[in-house]
Design a protein around this motif. Structure first.
Motif, PDB file in Angstrom:
ATOM      1  N   LYS A   1       1.160  -1.125  -0.216  1.00  0.00           N
ATOM      2  CA  LYS A   1      -0.207  -0.007  -0.073  1.00  0.00           C
ATOM      3  C   LYS A   1       0.853   1.031  -0.238  1.00  0.00           C
ATOM      4  O   LYS A   1       0.406   2.463  -0.887  1.00  0.00           O
ATOM      5  N   SER A   2       1.740   1.098   0.909  1.00  0.00           N
ATOM      6  CA  SER A   2       2.881   2.856   0.624  1.00  0.00           C
ATOM      7  C   SER A   2       3.813   2.644  -0.860  1.00  0.00           C
ATOM      8  O   SER A   2       3.277   3.712  -0.881  1.00  0.00           O
ATOM      9  N   VAL A   3       3.834   1.637  -1.335  1.00  0.00           N
ATOM     10  CA  VAL A   3       4.413   1.763  -2.422  1.00  0.00           C
ATOM     11  C   VAL A   3       3.578   2.068  -3.258  1.00  0.00           C
ATOM     12  O   VAL A   3       3.423   2.587  -4.139  1.00  0.00           O
ATOM     13  N   THR A   4       2.616   1.712  -3.656  1.00  0.00           N
ATOM     14  CA  THR A   4       0.886   1.886  -4.734  1.00  0.00           C
ATOM     15  C   THR A   4       1.832   3.776  -4.695  1.00  0.00           C
ATOM     16  O   THR A   4       0.821   4.511  -5.456  1.00  0.00           O
ATOM     17  N   LYS A   5       0.942   3.744  -3.286  1.00  0.00           N
ATOM     18  CA  LYS A   5       0.357   5.427  -2.981  1.00  0.00           C
ATOM     19  C   LYS A   5       1.615   6.433  -3.365  1.00  0.00           C
ATOM     20  O   LYS A   5       1.750   7.042  -4.329  1.00  0.00           O
ATOM     21  N   LYS A   6       3.053   5.685  -3.026  1.00  0.00           N
ATOM     22  CA  LYS A   6       4.381   6.676  -3.737  1.00  0.00           C
ATOM     23  C   LYS A   6       4.137   6.808  -5.472  1.00  0.00           C
ATOM     24  O   LYS A   6       3.683   8.052  -5.737  1.00  0.00           O
ATOM     25  N   LEU A   7       3.911   5.654  -5.760  1.00  0.00           N
ATOM     26  CA  LEU A   7       3.732   5.363  -7.368  1.00  0.00           C
ATOM     27  C   LEU A   7       2.707   6.465  -7.749  1.00  0.00           C
ATOM     28  O   LEU A   7       3.021   7.201  -9.105  1.00  0.00           O
ATOM     29  N   TYR A   8       1.352   6.480  -6.805  1.00  0.00           N
ATOM     30  CA  TYR A   8       0.593   7.213  -7.544  1.00  0.00           C
ATOM     31  C   TYR A   8       0.532   8.477  -7.782  1.00  0.00           C
ATOM     32  O   TYR A   8       0.491   9.085  -8.424  1.00  0.00           O
TER      33      TYR A   8
ATOM     34  N   ASN B   1      -3.875 -10.787  -5.921  1.00  0.00           N
ATOM     35  CA  ASN B   1      -4.035  -9.819  -4.831  1.00  0.00           C
ATOM     36  C   ASN B   1      -5.172  -8.843  -4.397  1.00  0.00           C
ATOM     37  O   ASN B   1      -4.814  -8.003  -4.924  1.00  0.00           O
ATOM     38  N   LYS B   2      -5.809  -9.228  -5.219  1.00  0.00           N
ATOM     39  CA  LYS B   2      -7.276  -7.993  -5.291  1.00  0.00           C
ATOM     40  C   LYS B   2      -7.673  -6.859  -4.076  1.00  0.00           C
ATOM     41  O   LYS B   2      -7.728  -6.455  -4.409  1.00  0.00           O
ATOM     42  N   ASP B   3      -7.412  -7.912  -3.154  1.00  0.00           N
ATOM     43  CA  ASP B   3      -8.064  -6.813  -1.832  1.00  0.00           C
ATOM     44  C   ASP B   3      -6.890  -5.851  -1.303  1.00  0.00           C
ATOM     45  O   ASP B   3      -7.242  -4.764  -0.939  1.00  0.00           O
ATOM     46  N   THR B   4      -5.539  -5.540  -2.308  1.00  0.00           N
ATOM     47  CA  THR B   4      -4.994  -4.514  -1.941  1.00  0.00           C
ATOM     48  C   THR B   4      -4.482  -3.988  -3.857  1.00  0.00           C
ATOM     49  O   THR B   4      -3.256  -2.980  -2.850  1.00  0.00           O
ATOM     50  N   SER B   5      -4.695  -4.486  -4.466  1.00  0.00           N
ATOM     51  CA  SER B   5      -4.186  -3.707  -5.416  1.00  0.00           C
ATOM     52  C   SER B   5      -5.155  -3.005  -6.724  1.00  0.00           C
ATOM     53  O   SER B   5      -6.232  -2.529  -6.522  1.00  0.00           O
ATOM     54  N   SER B   6      -4.294  -1.770  -7.740  1.00  0.00           N
ATOM     55  CA  SER B   6      -5.151  -0.411  -7.738  1.00  0.00           C
ATOM     56  C   SER B   6      -4.137  -0.358  -8.602  1.00  0.00           C
ATOM     57  O   SER B   6      -2.416  -1.045  -8.842  1.00  0.00           O
ATOM     58  N   PHE B   7      -4.176  -0.041  -9.921  1.00  0.00           N
ATOM     59  CA  PHE B   7      -3.849   0.251 -11.121  1.00  0.00           C
ATOM     60  C   PHE B   7      -4.579   1.814 -11.868  1.00  0.00           C
ATOM     61  O   PHE B   7      -5.682   1.842 -11.271  1.00  0.00           O
ATOM     62  N   MET B   8      -3.280   1.941 -12.891  1.00  0.00           N
ATOM     63  CA  MET B   8      -4.790   3.683 -13.638  1.00  0.00           C
ATOM     64  C   MET B   8      -4.456   3.360 -14.730  1.00  0.00           C
ATOM     65  O   MET B   8      -3.985   2.574 -15.032  1.00  0.00           O
ATOM     66  N   LEU B   9      -5.160   4.375 -15.365  1.00  0.00           N
ATOM     67  CA  LEU B   9      -6.319   4.108 -16.710  1.00  0.00           C
ATOM     68  C   LEU B   9      -6.750   5.137 -17.229  1.00  0.00           C
ATOM     69  O   LEU B   9      -7.096   5.985 -16.783  1.00  0.00           O
ATOM     70  N   SER B  10      -6.159   4.930 -18.561  1.00  0.00           N
ATOM     71  CA  SER B  10      -5.675   6.427 -19.092  1.00  0.00           C
ATOM     72  C   SER B  10      -7.886   6.457 -19.802  1.00  0.00           C
ATOM     73  O   SER B  10      -8.439   5.397 -19.519  1.00  0.00           O
ATOM     74  N   LYS B  11      -8.178   7.799 -20.056  1.00  0.00           N
ATOM     75  CA  LYS B  11      -9.522   8.138 -20.273  1.00  0.00           C
ATOM     76  C   LYS B  11     -10.184   7.371 -21.131  1.00  0.00           C
ATOM     77  O   LYS B  11     -11.153   6.920 -21.069  1.00  0.00           O
ATOM     78  N   ASN B  12      -9.347   7.381 -22.253  1.00  0.00           N
ATOM     79  CA  ASN B  12      -9.657   6.582 -23.590  1.00  0.00           C
ATOM     80  C   ASN B  12      -9.547   4.575 -23.072  1.00  0.00           C
ATOM     81  O   ASN B  12      -9.188   4.453 -23.829  1.00  0.00           O
ATOM     82  N   GLN B  13      -8.465   4.571 -21.892  1.00  0.00           N
ATOM     83  CA  GLN B  13      -7.993   2.928 -22.158  1.00  0.00           C
ATOM     84  C   GLN B  13      -7.231   2.297 -22.993  1.00  0.00           C
ATOM     85  O   GLN B  13      -6.607   1.426 -23.188  1.00  0.00           O
ATOM     86  N   ASP B  14      -6.294   3.424 -23.504  1.00  0.00           N
ATOM     87  CA  ASP B  14      -5.325   3.463 -23.844  1.00  0.00           C
ATOM     88  C   ASP B  14      -3.546   2.536 -23.321  1.00  0.00           C
ATOM     89  O   ASP B  14      -2.683   2.361 -24.025  1.00  0.00           O
ATOM     90  N   VAL B  15      -4.096   3.005 -21.879  1.00  0.00           N
ATOM     91  CA  VAL B  15      -2.953   3.132 -21.297  1.00  0.00           C
ATOM     92  C   VAL B  15      -2.847   2.398 -20.001  1.00  0.00           C
ATOM     93  O   VAL B  15      -4.103   3.123 -19.471  1.00  0.00           O
ATOM     94  N   SER B  16      -2.681   1.226 -19.081  1.00  0.00           N
ATOM     95  CA  SER B  16      -2.472   0.935 -18.189  1.00  0.00           C
ATOM     96  C   SER B  16      -1.170   1.144 -17.465  1.00  0.00           C
ATOM     97  O   SER B  16      -0.972   1.048 -17.746  1.00  0.00           O
TER      98      SER B  16
END
Length: 333
Positions: free
Chosen positions: A41-48, A89-104
């Motif tokens: 969670k800490s690393v995800t927060k830093k990357l976000y 790892n669904k309970d702790t996983s996050s990702f970023m997605l572009s508006k038109n879904q061309d980059v995740s």
């Protein structure tokens, strides 16, 4: 906003899309497989925070798998925006997605950062440009694990070096009909590439052509090699399609397929892939007046989990088949 898969690109009759994946890791954190939930969670927060403080912040949304239904999460995997491994790892996983879904951008999957970029048709350079733009933000802001001898350091030795995996999704019904896929797979394997089925049992005759080598080679060399082989396969596929046009049984099969798509009341996913594949082939040979955008949308949106997620209902396999058939009929009205 239109989605990337609604567009078309170079050699779209054979090449459905181009994809570039870049793997990166931080020097000051253990690989994700050794992380506690707290560190993840800490690393995800830093990357976000890194991306949200950049000029591209407004282009992306943060999505948490733990806030989604299982079907919604799986639908993103169906679309290759995240990996199925990521779902574990669904309970702790996050990702970023572009508006038109061309980059995740997956955070803390096998590597700390996994950037995926898509473009329609044969346009690997453009997909790489998108991924590289995101990559530069992380490299300039964070301490990324890199060795002068080995290149970018990754959780798996397979990805050492560039950390690049480039792929083309190829529609190869002509070559599949002549049983040439196995020989083609062996040939590209000798050149440091892989050719594998995108869907189970080769349904839809769609195959992923990807590089295998990332160590001791530049990104440009890897993509140039992939492009050269893709060009050859496109020529072979078009030649194989022209041979099919000489067969009246093939022409009859194409038109019968359209009858199924326009009138079927149930379409299981494998049958859907095979019929849509024939319709796409018929369009490329000018038998049918169908654009690739329509077929691209169906391939992207009508897999089981995506149907369940978009409907908001608890659909079983039979109901998915009925809903899929209904939506396909509406496309061809």
């Amino acid at each position: 906003m239109s989605k990337w898969y609604q567009g078309s690109g170079n050699n779209s009759d054979v090449v459905l899309f181009s994809k570039v994946r870049l793997a990166r890791n931080l020097t000051d954190s253990p690989f994700p497989s050794r992380m506690s939930d707290e560190i993840r969670k800490s690393v995800t927060k830093k990357l976000y925070a890194t991306l949200k403080s950049s000029a591209l912040a407004g282009d992306f949304d943060m999505l948490n798998l733990y806030d989604m239904s299982d079907a919604q999460a799986l639908s993103y995997a169906e679309k290759q925006l995240i990996s199925r491994e990521f779902l574990k790892n669904k309970d702790t996983s996050s990702f970023m997605l572009s508006k038109n879904q061309d980059v995740s951008i997956m955070f803390c999957e096998e590597d700390h950062i996994r950037i995926n970029a898509f473009t329609p048709g044969q346009s690997l350079d453009e997909a790489y440009r998108k991924a590289d733009e995101i990559d530069d933000i992380f490299i300039k802001t964070l301490k990324i694990a890199f060795s002068e001898k080995l290149g970018f350091l990754t959780a798996s030795p397979v990805n050492l070096g560039t950390g690049l995996k480039a792929s083309y999704a190829l529609h190869l019904p002509g070559l599949a009909s002549s049983n040439a896929i196995y020989r083609l797979s062996v040939m590209v394997g000798k050149l440091g590439l892989t050719l594998r089925e995108m869907f189970k049992n080769g349904a839809g005759d769609i195959y992923l052509l990807s590089n295998q080598v990332s160590l001791g080679i530049s990104e440009k060399s890897a993509m140039d090699n992939l492009n050269a082989i893709c060009d050859q396969i496109v020529k072979q596929e078009r030649a194989a399609r022209e041979e099919l046009k000489e067969n009246i049984d093939f022409e009859d099969k194409i038109y019968r397929t359209m009858g199924i798509l326009k009138s079927a009341r149930k379409l299981e996913f494998e049958e859907f892939l095979n019929t849509v594949s024939l319709a796409r082939l018929g369009a490329s040979l000018k038998y049918l007046d169908i654009d690739y955008k329509t077929i691209g949308e169906m391939l992207y949106e009508l897999q089981d989990a995506s149907l369940i997620a978009s409907s908001g209902a608890e659909l079983n396999e039979q109901l998915c088949s009925k809903l899929r058939a209904q939506l396909v009929r509406e496309k061809f009205e």
